[in-house]
Scaffold this active site. Structure first.
Site, PDB file in Angstrom:
ATOM      1  N   PRO A  56      40.726  43.985  49.247  1.00  0.00           N
ATOM      2  CA  PRO A  56      40.164  44.867  50.275  1.00  0.00           C
ATOM      3  C   PRO A  56      39.496  44.073  51.382  1.00  0.00           C
ATOM      4  O   PRO A  56      38.298  44.172  51.588  1.00  0.00           O
ATOM      5  CB  PRO A  56      39.161  45.720  49.502  1.00  0.00           C
ATOM      6  N   CYS A  57      40.268  43.301  52.087  1.00  0.00           N
ATOM      7  CA  CYS A  57      39.698  42.482  53.153  1.00  0.00           C
ATOM      8  C   CYS A  57      39.027  43.366  54.203  1.00  0.00           C
ATOM      9  O   CYS A  57      38.164  42.903  54.942  1.00  0.00           O
ATOM     10  CB  CYS A  57      40.781  41.624  53.784  1.00  0.00           C
ATOM     11  N   TYR A  58      39.402  44.608  54.246  1.00  0.00           N
ATOM     12  CA  TYR A  58      38.796  45.498  55.234  1.00  0.00           C
ATOM     13  C   TYR A  58      37.340  45.794  54.887  1.00  0.00           C
ATOM     14  O   TYR A  58      36.581  46.284  55.707  1.00  0.00           O
ATOM     15  CB  TYR A  58      39.599  46.800  55.339  1.00  0.00           C
TER      16      TYR A  58
END
Length: 107
Positions: A56-58
DNA sequence: CAGTTGACGGCCC
DNA sequence: GGGGCCGCCAACT
């Protein structure tokens, strides 16, 4: 299995540990990975993003609560949408760090 | 093999 | 208070 994890893997692991509805800063991820000076390495690691489907780089934002321009891995606006879907609130396009910055007790 | 850049952070002026 | 510079590790050219 691998006893020694690469720096990247440690960073990915930290990012994946971010609870839903919360976000973390690069420096925080770096600290979780082992060294807070890896802030740049964290950015590079997420840039490599070998598992964007599971990483989940976001959920990773700058300490300003703003996401990087290069986050357009599939639509910068997409990032906001995903976070809002998890219950994260935004202030003028920035993540409300005071309310959603990942609280890491082990730090 | 060596040099430079990079999705940042923190400190100094 | 605001702006600018340096520092860190790893990967890319």
């Amino acid at each position: 299995m691998d006893k020694e994890k690469n720096t990247f893997e440690r960073i990915y692991e930290a990012v994946k540990r971010i609870p839903k509805g919360q976000v973390a800063t690069y420096g925080q991820i770096a600290a979780l990975a082992g060294n807070r000076r890896w802030a740049r390495v964290v950015g590079y690691a997420l840039h490599a993003n070998p598992d964007s489907e599971h990483i989940p780089c976001y959920r990773v934002v700058t300490k300003d609560g703003n996401v990087s321009q290069a986050f357009a891995f599939g639509g910068a606006n997409r990032q906001v949408e995903l976070l809002m879907a998890e219950g994260v609130t935004f202030l003028d396009g920035r993540v409300d760090m005071e309310k959603h910055q990942w609280d890491t007790p082990w730090l």
